[in-house]
Design a protein around this motif. Structure first.
Motif, PDB file in Angstrom:
ATOM      1  N   ALA A  15      19.793  74.641 -97.085  1.00  0.00           N
ATOM      2  CA  ALA A  15      18.636  74.225 -97.494  1.00  0.00           C
ATOM      3  C   ALA A  15      19.331  72.584 -97.331  1.00  0.00           C
ATOM      4  O   ALA A  15      17.097  72.484 -97.702  1.00  0.00           O
ATOM      5  CB  ALA A  15      18.830  74.645 -99.211  1.00  0.00           C
ATOM      6  N   MET A  16      19.277  71.727 -97.217  1.00  0.00           N
ATOM      7  CA  MET A  16      19.545  70.152 -97.904  1.00  0.00           C
ATOM      8  C   MET A  16      18.808  69.691 -96.042  1.00  0.00           C
ATOM      9  O   MET A  16      18.350  69.109 -96.123  1.00  0.00           O
ATOM     10  CB  MET A  16      21.098  69.778 -97.614  1.00  0.00           C
ATOM     11  CG  MET A  16      21.512  70.165 -99.146  1.00  0.00           C
ATOM     12  SD  MET A  16      20.447  68.905-100.476  1.00  0.00           S
ATOM     13  CE  MET A  16      19.923  66.999 -99.992  1.00  0.00           C
ATOM     14  N   ARG A  17      19.275  70.296 -95.156  1.00  0.00           N
ATOM     15  CA  ARG A  17      18.913  70.744 -93.204  1.00  0.00           C
ATOM     16  C   ARG A  17      17.612  70.947 -93.128  1.00  0.00           C
ATOM     17  O   ARG A  17      16.777  69.605 -93.095  1.00  0.00           O
ATOM     18  CB  ARG A  17      19.509  71.145 -92.610  1.00  0.00           C
ATOM     19  CG  ARG A  17      21.404  70.781 -92.230  1.00  0.00           C
ATOM     20  CD  ARG A  17      21.470  71.161 -90.899  1.00  0.00           C
ATOM     21  NE  ARG A  17      22.081  72.984 -91.168  1.00  0.00           N
ATOM     22  CZ  ARG A  17      23.045  73.744 -91.609  1.00  0.00           C
ATOM     23  NH1 ARG A  17      24.208  73.199 -92.107  1.00  0.00           N
ATOM     24  NH2 ARG A  17      22.128  75.272 -91.561  1.00  0.00           N
ATOM     25  N   VAL A  55      23.056  62.051-102.500  1.00  0.00           N
ATOM     26  CA  VAL A  55      22.155  62.418-101.444  1.00  0.00           C
ATOM     27  C   VAL A  55      20.278  63.181-101.688  1.00  0.00           C
ATOM     28  O   VAL A  55      19.415  62.730-100.914  1.00  0.00           O
ATOM     29  CB  VAL A  55      22.968  64.121-100.459  1.00  0.00           C
ATOM     30  CG1 VAL A  55      22.367  64.214 -99.251  1.00  0.00           C
ATOM     31  CG2 VAL A  55      24.093  63.543-100.130  1.00  0.00           C
ATOM     32  N   LEU A  56      20.559  63.495-102.974  1.00  0.00           N
ATOM     33  CA  LEU A  56      19.445  64.210-103.416  1.00  0.00           C
ATOM     34  C   LEU A  56      18.623  63.018-103.307  1.00  0.00           C
ATOM     35  O   LEU A  56      17.764  62.409-103.418  1.00  0.00           O
ATOM     36  CB  LEU A  56      19.138  64.876-104.700  1.00  0.00           C
ATOM     37  CG  LEU A  56      19.941  66.125-103.839  1.00  0.00           C
ATOM     38  CD1 LEU A  56      20.160  66.927-105.221  1.00  0.00           C
ATOM     39  CD2 LEU A  56      18.281  66.336-103.180  1.00  0.00           C
ATOM     40  N   GLY A 179      25.150  69.354 -89.234  1.00  0.00           N
ATOM     41  CA  GLY A 179      26.095  69.865 -88.032  1.00  0.00           C
ATOM     42  C   GLY A 179      24.848  71.371 -88.125  1.00  0.00           C
ATOM     43  O   GLY A 179      23.254  71.734 -87.611  1.00  0.00           O
ATOM     44  N   ASN A 180      25.377  72.478 -87.444  1.00  0.00           N
ATOM     45  CA  ASN A 180      24.801  73.632 -87.173  1.00  0.00           C
ATOM     46  C   ASN A 180      24.872  74.805 -87.433  1.00  0.00           C
ATOM     47  O   ASN A 180      25.902  74.762 -88.292  1.00  0.00           O
ATOM     48  CB  ASN A 180      24.441  74.059 -85.690  1.00  0.00           C
ATOM     49  CG  ASN A 180      22.732  73.739 -85.123  1.00  0.00           C
ATOM     50  OD1 ASN A 180      21.949  74.973 -85.415  1.00  0.00           O
ATOM     51  ND2 ASN A 180      22.464  73.421 -84.528  1.00  0.00           N
ATOM     52  N   ARG A 191      18.337  67.486 -88.359  1.00  0.00           N
ATOM     53  CA  ARG A 191      18.578  66.218 -88.022  1.00  0.00           C
ATOM     54  C   ARG A 191      16.988  65.821 -88.513  1.00  0.00           C
ATOM     55  O   ARG A 191      15.889  66.420 -88.487  1.00  0.00           O
ATOM     56  CB  ARG A 191      19.112  65.904 -87.528  1.00  0.00           C
ATOM     57  CG  ARG A 191      19.254  64.801 -86.034  1.00  0.00           C
ATOM     58  CD  ARG A 191      19.519  64.738 -85.589  1.00  0.00           C
ATOM     59  NE  ARG A 191      21.417  65.626 -84.748  1.00  0.00           N
ATOM     60  CZ  ARG A 191      22.455  65.651 -85.034  1.00  0.00           C
ATOM     61  NH1 ARG A 191      23.101  64.679 -84.597  1.00  0.00           N
ATOM     62  NH2 ARG A 191      23.190  66.441 -84.541  1.00  0.00           N
ATOM     63  N   HIS A 192      16.917  64.838 -89.093  1.00  0.00           N
ATOM     64  CA  HIS A 192      15.721  63.181 -89.465  1.00  0.00           C
ATOM     65  C   HIS A 192      15.342  63.177 -87.939  1.00  0.00           C
ATOM     66  O   HIS A 192      15.971  63.310 -87.001  1.00  0.00           O
ATOM     67  CB  HIS A 192      15.982  62.415 -90.077  1.00  0.00           C
ATOM     68  CG  HIS A 192      14.449  61.609 -90.258  1.00  0.00           C
ATOM     69  ND1 HIS A 192      14.350  60.461 -89.550  1.00  0.00           N
ATOM     70  CD2 HIS A 192      13.870  61.444 -91.895  1.00  0.00           C
ATOM     71  CE1 HIS A 192      13.195  59.905 -90.163  1.00  0.00           C
ATOM     72  NE2 HIS A 192      12.935  60.393 -91.447  1.00  0.00           N
ATOM     73  N   ARG A 193      13.969  63.702 -88.057  1.00  0.00           N
ATOM     74  CA  ARG A 193      13.472  63.106 -86.498  1.00  0.00           C
ATOM     75  C   ARG A 193      13.142  62.067 -85.810  1.00  0.00           C
ATOM     76  O   ARG A 193      13.428  61.320 -84.668  1.00  0.00           O
ATOM     77  CB  ARG A 193      11.603  63.155 -86.294  1.00  0.00           C
ATOM     78  CG  ARG A 193      11.166  61.867 -87.300  1.00  0.00           C
ATOM     79  CD  ARG A 193       9.364  62.439 -87.920  1.00  0.00           C
ATOM     80  NE  ARG A 193       8.988  61.227 -88.450  1.00  0.00           N
ATOM     81  CZ  ARG A 193       8.725  61.028 -89.655  1.00  0.00           C
ATOM     82  NH1 ARG A 193       9.056  62.937 -89.970  1.00  0.00           N
ATOM     83  NH2 ARG A 193       8.333  60.419 -90.642  1.00  0.00           N
TER      84      ARG A 193
END
Length: 213
Positions: A15-17, A55-56, A179-180, A191-193
């Motif tokens: 969900a974070m990813r 992180v949030l 990760g994946n 990940r972020h663009r």
């Protein structure tokens, strides 16, 4: 919809990813919950992923910076007028002067960068040399046993001269490599663009650790 006991660490990281939520409520919605987050669910999430609120908070700051940048770009575009455009007669000498000065300036900045480098460049570093992202990567690489995100931001600010807010944003980009899915290369996970593939970040007990599979 899952109950709090059925949620796993993998569910939260996925969900974070995918959603990059900025609050526990946003994370709960990404996990399939509706309405406000309950105390039991919040406790479960904090227990499975220590330091999740930090992180949030970083996600929230990142979104605020992105919004401010877009608003600033829109404002700059709307305030342009013909009066601000130099005539050919006045612009040409200025362009020539700038063209002559740029190579010297870039050379000086590059030399200063090399002389002031505080962290050895890791040979696996996927970011442009001299960038703040590259420095964050090198700091992580130098701490093989991991470090707290706050310490990374502190060291990054000291190394780049940026304030803690902007250093936090730069660190956030690098740390978004969660990760994946099992069976896939973690180096190429979501990940972020602006975050490049080639590594991922392990999170455990409030620490972040650079990993290259």
């Amino acid at each position: 919809m899952k109950n709090a006991k059925a949620i796993t660490k993998d569910d939260i990281e996925r969900a974070m990813r995918e959603a990059r939520p900025a609050s526990l409520t946003g994370l709960a919605k990404a996990l399939g919950y509706k309405g406000s987050i309950g105390g039991g669910l919040a406790k479960t999430i904090r227990g499975l992923v220590p330091g999740i609120e930090e992180v949030l908070a970083t996600n929230k700051a990142a979104k605020e910076i992105e919004t401010s940048a877009k608003e600033g770009a829109a404002t700059a575009g709307s305030t342009r007028t013909e009066d601000t455009v130099p005539t050919t007669a006045t612009a040409t000498p200025k362009r020539k002067a700038n063209a002559a000065a740029k190579p010297v300036q870039k050379h000086a900045e590059k030399s200063a960068l090399k002389a002031d480098r505080k962290w050895r460049r890791d040979p696996r570093n996927v970011y442009r040399e001299g960038s703040s992202y590259a420095t964050a990567y090198d700091i992580l690489a130098a701490h093989k046993s991991g470090m707290t995100r706050s310490k990374l931001v502190e060291l990054l600010a000291a190394a780049t001269g940026k304030d803690l807010k902007h250093s936090g944003w730069d660190a956030h980009v690098v740390l978004t490599a969660w990760g994946n899915e099992p069976g896939l290369s973690r180096n190429d996970g979501p990940r972020h663009r602006s975050a490049r593939p080639g590594y991922w970040v392990k999170r455990e007990n409030g620490h972040v650790t650079l990993v290259v599979d």
